[in-house]
Design a protein around this motif. Structure first.
Motif, short mmCIF file in Angstrom:
data_model
loop_
_atom_site.label_atom_id
_atom_site.label_comp_id
_atom_site.label_asym_id
_atom_site.label_seq_id
_atom_site.Cartn_x
_atom_site.Cartn_y
_atom_site.Cartn_z
N ARG A 1 0.82 -1.21 0.00
CA ARG A 1 0.00 0.00 0.00
C ARG A 1 0.86 1.26 0.00
NH1 ARG A 1 -3.49 -0.30 4.82
NH2 ARG A 1 -4.72 -1.77 3.61
N GLU A 2 1.94 1.28 0.79
CA GLU A 2 2.75 2.49 0.89
C GLU A 2 3.51 2.78 -0.40
OE1 GLU A 2 2.10 4.66 3.16
OE2 GLU A 2 0.68 3.15 3.89
N GLU A 3 3.99 1.74 -1.08
CA GLU A 3 4.66 1.96 -2.37
C GLU A 3 3.64 2.44 -3.41
OE1 GLU A 3 7.71 0.05 -5.62
OE2 GLU A 3 6.74 -1.32 -4.22
N ILE A 4 2.45 1.87 -3.38
CA ILE A 4 1.40 2.32 -4.29
C ILE A 4 1.10 3.79 -4.04
CG2 ILE A 4 -1.06 2.07 -4.86
CD1 ILE A 4 -0.65 -1.00 -4.30
N ARG A 5 0.96 4.16 -2.79
CA ARG A 5 0.67 5.56 -2.43
C ARG A 5 1.78 6.49 -2.95
NH1 ARG A 5 -2.45 6.55 1.76
NH2 ARG A 5 -1.80 4.62 2.78
N ARG A 6 3.02 6.15 -2.65
CA ARG A 6 4.16 7.00 -3.00
C ARG A 6 4.36 7.12 -4.51
NH1 ARG A 6 7.38 4.22 -0.50
NH2 ARG A 6 8.45 3.15 -2.19
N GLN A 7 4.37 5.98 -5.18
CA GLN A 7 4.64 5.99 -6.62
C GLN A 7 3.50 6.60 -7.43
OE1 GLN A 7 7.39 5.23 -8.23
NE2 GLN A 7 8.55 4.47 -6.50
N MET A 8 2.26 6.35 -7.01
CA MET A 8 1.14 6.92 -7.75
C MET A 8 1.03 8.42 -7.50
SD MET A 8 0.23 4.58 -9.72
CE MET A 8 -1.17 5.42 -10.47
N ALA A 9 1.37 8.89 -6.30
CA ALA A 9 1.40 10.33 -6.05
C ALA A 9 2.42 11.00 -6.97
CB ALA A 9 1.73 10.61 -4.59
N ALA A 10 3.58 10.39 -7.12
CA ALA A 10 4.61 10.92 -8.01
C ALA A 10 4.13 10.89 -9.45
CB ALA A 10 5.91 10.13 -7.85
N HIS A 11 3.48 9.80 -9.83
CA HIS A 11 2.97 9.69 -11.20
C HIS A 11 1.90 10.75 -11.46
CE1 HIS A 11 1.64 8.01 -14.97
NE2 HIS A 11 0.40 7.99 -14.50
N TYR A 12 0.98 10.91 -10.55
CA TYR A 12 -0.08 11.90 -10.73
C TYR A 12 0.49 13.32 -10.79
CZ TYR A 12 -3.50 8.22 -9.64
OH TYR A 12 -4.27 7.08 -9.65
N ALA A 13 1.57 13.58 -10.06
CA ALA A 13 2.18 14.91 -10.05
C ALA A 13 2.81 15.26 -11.39
CB ALA A 13 3.22 15.00 -8.94
N ARG A 14 3.35 14.28 -12.10
CA ARG A 14 4.04 14.59 -13.36
C ARG A 14 3.18 14.32 -14.58
NH1 ARG A 14 6.64 9.84 -11.73
NH2 ARG A 14 6.23 8.11 -13.13
N GLU A 15 2.12 13.58 -14.44
CA GLU A 15 1.35 13.15 -15.60
C GLU A 15 -0.06 13.71 -15.55
OE1 GLU A 15 0.08 11.00 -18.98
OE2 GLU A 15 2.10 11.22 -18.25
N LEU A 16 -0.33 14.70 -16.38
CA LEU A 16 -1.70 15.16 -16.56
C LEU A 16 -1.91 15.29 -18.05
CD1 LEU A 16 -4.34 15.96 -15.30
CD2 LEU A 16 -3.54 18.32 -15.20
N ARG A 17 -2.55 14.30 -18.59
CA ARG A 17 -2.77 14.24 -20.03
C ARG A 17 -3.50 15.49 -20.51
NH1 ARG A 17 -2.12 9.41 -22.50
NH2 ARG A 17 -3.41 10.17 -24.16
N GLU A 18 -3.17 15.92 -21.70
CA GLU A 18 -3.88 17.04 -22.28
C GLU A 18 -5.37 16.74 -22.41
OE1 GLU A 18 -2.05 18.23 -25.92
OE2 GLU A 18 -0.10 18.49 -25.00
N THR A 19 -5.71 15.48 -22.46
CA THR A 19 -7.11 15.10 -22.61
C THR A 19 -7.88 15.33 -21.33
OG1 THR A 19 -6.52 12.85 -22.01
CG2 THR A 19 -6.66 13.33 -24.35
N GLY A 20 -7.22 15.52 -20.20
CA GLY A 20 -7.91 15.79 -18.95
C GLY A 20 -8.58 14.55 -18.38
N LEU A 21 -9.70 14.78 -17.71
CA LEU A 21 -10.43 13.69 -17.06
C LEU A 21 -11.41 13.04 -18.03
CD1 LEU A 21 -11.11 15.36 -13.60
CD2 LEU A 21 -9.38 13.65 -14.15
N PRO A 22 -11.78 11.79 -17.76
CA PRO A 22 -12.72 11.10 -18.64
C PRO A 22 -14.11 11.74 -18.62
CG PRO A 22 -11.73 9.58 -17.06
CD PRO A 22 -11.30 10.94 -16.67
N ASN A 23 -14.81 11.60 -19.73
CA ASN A 23 -16.21 12.01 -19.80
C ASN A 23 -17.03 10.82 -19.33
OD1 ASN A 23 -18.92 12.24 -20.78
ND2 ASN A 23 -18.23 13.84 -22.18
N LEU A 24 -17.62 10.92 -18.15
CA LEU A 24 -18.33 9.79 -17.55
C LEU A 24 -19.61 9.45 -18.29
CD1 LEU A 24 -17.80 10.46 -13.75
CD2 LEU A 24 -16.48 9.01 -15.30
N GLU A 25 -20.21 10.43 -18.95
CA GLU A 25 -21.45 10.16 -19.69
C GLU A 25 -21.18 9.33 -20.93
OE1 GLU A 25 -23.49 13.83 -20.42
OE2 GLU A 25 -23.73 14.24 -18.28
N LYS A 26 -19.99 9.47 -21.51
CA LYS A 26 -19.65 8.73 -22.73
C LYS A 26 -18.90 7.44 -22.42
CE LYS A 26 -19.25 12.85 -25.63
NZ LYS A 26 -18.30 13.65 -26.45
#
Length: 137
Positions: A53-78
């Motif tokens: 759990r702690e490695e998942i927390r740490r590594q995903m926080a780092a991933h989320y900090a550097r990776e924000l796709r230009e596409t943004g968030l998913p369209n939940l309706e589609k």
């Protein structure tokens, strides 16, 4: 309290892909949980295998900090998904089609993937996430 595959999947999806909350994402896993993306090559930007759990927390926080796709968030309706249960009550499969709006800059982009969940005590013990590696380029 036992949770259904639907509840487990929805809490995982909300914590990770939808809100990019590494703390909440990590809490969906058991203390020794494993998050794998087996189709990724070694050295890919997205973590290929995280244990605990702690490695998942740490590594995903780092991933989320550097990776924000230009596409943004998913369209939940589609977007949509189908959950498939198996003969093993601790295993279910999510078949997902996520749609990102083109936002006037181009056509919508659909990302299709499959995730295999192994559950223990209402949390994810192992998640294998199968998606095309080129989606992270």
């Amino acid at each position: 309290m036992s949770r259904t595959p639907q509840e487990i999947f929805e809490s995982y999806a909300h914590a990770g892909p939808l809100t990019r909350n590494a703390d909440a994402l990590a809490e969906t896993f058991t203390a020794d949980g494993v998050l794998e993306a087996p189709l990724l090559p070694a050295g890919a930007a997205f973590p290929r295998r995280l244990v605990g759990r702690e490695e998942i927390r740490r590594q995903m926080a780092a991933h989320y900090a550097r990776e924000l796709r230009e596409t943004g968030l998913p369209n939940l309706e589609k977007s949509g998904y189908v959950l498939h249960t198996t003969t093993d009550p601790d295993v279910f499969i999510a078949e997902i089609d996520t749609v990102f709006d083109g936002g006037g800059a181009g056509p919508d982009m659909t990302v299709s993937l499959v995730q295999i969940f192994r559950i223990r005590d209402g949390r994810i013990a192992r998640l294998r996430d199968y998606f095309a590696p080129e989606l992270l380029d």
